[in-house]
Design a protein around this motif. Structure first.
Motif, PDB file in Angstrom:
ATOM      1  N   ARG A   1       0.841  -1.197   0.000  1.00 51.67           N
ATOM      2  CA  ARG A   1       0.000   0.000   0.000  1.00 51.67           C
ATOM      3  C   ARG A   1       0.876   1.247   0.000  1.00 51.67           C
ATOM      4  O   ARG A   1       1.878   1.294   0.680  1.00 51.67           O
ATOM      5  CB  ARG A   1      -0.893   0.000   1.246  1.00 51.67           C
ATOM      6  N   HIS A   2       0.461   2.243  -0.769  1.00 52.47           N
ATOM      7  CA  HIS A   2       1.207   3.498  -0.721  1.00 52.47           C
ATOM      8  C   HIS A   2       0.307   4.659  -1.113  1.00 52.47           C
ATOM      9  O   HIS A   2      -0.767   4.468  -1.691  1.00 52.47           O
ATOM     10  CB  HIS A   2       2.455   3.436  -1.592  1.00 52.47           C
ATOM     11  N   CYS A   3       0.772   5.880  -0.755  1.00 48.35           N
ATOM     12  CA  CYS A   3       0.004   7.089  -1.045  1.00 48.35           C
ATOM     13  C   CYS A   3       0.936   8.118  -1.661  1.00 48.35           C
ATOM     14  O   CYS A   3       2.131   7.876  -1.814  1.00 48.35           O
ATOM     15  CB  CYS A   3      -0.618   7.619   0.245  1.00 48.35           C
ATOM     16  N   SER A   4       0.401   9.296  -1.964  1.00 47.74           N
ATOM     17  CA  SER A   4       1.219  10.320  -2.621  1.00 47.74           C
ATOM     18  C   SER A   4       2.323  10.855  -1.708  1.00 47.74           C
ATOM     19  O   SER A   4       3.297  11.422  -2.175  1.00 47.74           O
ATOM     20  CB  SER A   4       0.328  11.466  -3.090  1.00 47.74           C
ATOM     21  N   GLY A   5       2.174  10.660  -0.390  1.00 52.02           N
ATOM     22  CA  GLY A   5       3.186  11.165   0.540  1.00 52.02           C
ATOM     23  C   GLY A   5       4.268  10.148   0.867  1.00 52.02           C
ATOM     24  O   GLY A   5       5.153  10.425   1.678  1.00 52.02           O
ATOM     25  N   CYS A   6       4.214   8.974   0.264  1.00 54.43           N
ATOM     26  CA  CYS A   6       5.157   7.901   0.609  1.00 54.43           C
ATOM     27  C   CYS A   6       6.579   8.177   0.110  1.00 54.43           C
ATOM     28  O   CYS A   6       6.772   8.715  -0.974  1.00 54.43           O
ATOM     29  CB  CYS A   6       4.692   6.578   0.006  1.00 54.43           C
ATOM     30  N   LEU A   7       7.551   7.752   0.922  1.00 49.52           N
ATOM     31  CA  LEU A   7       8.934   7.647   0.467  1.00 49.52           C
ATOM     32  C   LEU A   7       9.100   6.210   0.000  1.00 49.52           C
ATOM     33  O   LEU A   7       8.309   5.343   0.363  1.00 49.52           O
ATOM     34  CB  LEU A   7       9.899   7.938   1.619  1.00 49.52           C
TER      35      LEU A   7
ATOM     36  N   TYR B   1       7.267   3.785   2.648  1.00 51.95           N
ATOM     37  CA  TYR B   1       7.261   4.095   4.084  1.00 51.95           C
ATOM     38  C   TYR B   1       7.098   5.603   4.295  1.00 51.95           C
ATOM     39  O   TYR B   1       7.235   6.379   3.347  1.00 51.95           O
ATOM     40  CB  TYR B   1       8.539   3.593   4.761  1.00 51.95           C
ATOM     41  N   HIS B   2       6.802   5.981   5.525  1.00 52.85           N
ATOM     42  CA  HIS B   2       6.728   7.395   5.898  1.00 52.85           C
ATOM     43  C   HIS B   2       7.786   7.683   6.954  1.00 52.85           C
ATOM     44  O   HIS B   2       8.079   6.839   7.777  1.00 52.85           O
ATOM     45  CB  HIS B   2       5.358   7.719   6.500  1.00 52.85           C
ATOM     46  N   ARG B   3       8.329   8.872   6.897  1.00 54.08           N
ATOM     47  CA  ARG B   3       9.223   9.352   7.953  1.00 54.08           C
ATOM     48  C   ARG B   3       8.750  10.736   8.367  1.00 54.08           C
ATOM     49  O   ARG B   3       8.274  11.507   7.531  1.00 54.08           O
ATOM     50  CB  ARG B   3      10.664   9.481   7.452  1.00 54.08           C
TER      51      ARG B   3
HETATM   52 ZN   LIG Z   1       2.046   6.880   2.145  1.00 55.61          ZN
END
Ligand SMILES: [Zn+2]
Length: 245
Positions: free
Chosen positions: A140-146, A161-163
């Motif tokens: 799963r991922h979104c536009s804010g993902c690294l 992932y997110h940081r």
């Molecule tokens: Zn994301």
């Protein structure tokens, strides 16, 4: 969640809610500041925010546990709205207005400060700046993902992932009580960005919002570079290295 621990959880929650309403007027003053981007919401943003507060307060590890708490009468009275699904909880958080949340935290800070619950540490206001990673996933991922490439036995895989960089206020302890740790704000790290850049964006927002909250910023060796020092010196803050592992 078993029956016994479920009862304990609910007892602790009732106390926490009573405390939050008495000291902070949580329902009336704090959560009412948060809105979201839904057009005709059936469930208010306030009810969603209160639900997620309870998830954190009770450290509920599963949606199942949250739904059990949702059946308790005091909870329905407190929400003043019909119970809703875990799906709604997730969906509303994705469109939540971060500014209103930050304002809510700021009000909590001001009230604690007024109540003398945030004593300085040897005359200094101290914050810790630190990077944290959350929810890594291959699927799963979104536009804010690294993203990064993970080398596995089965070949290379892209992981999302997110940081985020967080700023936590540290205080001295009042006698007989644990010291307060108050999260003042956090900022997501953007794709292609170094953590220090994220931290500077965070500080550029936090320093005007909390001009007298802290004098000293603790950060790890990663931050030992000129732009970071210069930024803090220009804002009258001191920086100290090596305090965080
Ligand atoms: Zn994301």
């Amino acid at each position: 969640m078993e029956t016994t621990s479920g009862k304990e959880t609910i007892t602790v929650l009732r106390r926490l809610i009573a405390y939050a309403e008495k000291i902070f007027q949580l329902s009336k003053d704090i959560v009412t500041q948060v809105s979201d981007r839904r057009e005709k919401p059936r469930i208010s943003t306030a009810a969603v925010v209160k639900s997620s507060l309870v998830l954190f307060w009770a450290r509920l590890g599963s949606i199942n546990a949250w739904e059990q708490v949702g059946r308790a009468h005091f909870w329905k009275r407190w929400l003043e709205e019909p119970t809703f699904s875990a799906d709604t909880l997730g969906r509303v958080h994705a469109v939540l207005d971060a500014h209103g949340l930050r304002q809510g935290i700021h009000d909590v800070y001001e009230r604690l400060k007024r109540n003398k619950a945030l004593p300085d540490i040897y005359g200094l206001g101290v914050v810790v700046l630190d990077g944290h990673e959350s929810h890594a996933s291959y699927l799963r991922h979104c536009s804010g993902c690294l993203q990064r490439t993970i080398h596995t036995a089965g070949g290379d895989r892209i992981q999302f992932y997110h940081r985020q960089v967080t700023l936590m206020l540290l205080t001295a302890a009042l006698s007989g009580r644990a010291a307060v740790r108050l999260l003042l704000d956090h900022e997501p790290q953007r794709p292609g960005e170094e953590e220090v850049e994220t931290a500077l964006r965070l500080l550029a927002r936090v320093i005007p919002a909390y001009p007298r909250a802290f004098d000293l910023v603790l950060a790890d060796a990663l931050y030992a570079e000129a732009p970071f020092f210069n930024f803090l010196l220009a804002h009258g803050k001191t920086r100290s290295g090596g305090a965080q592992g």
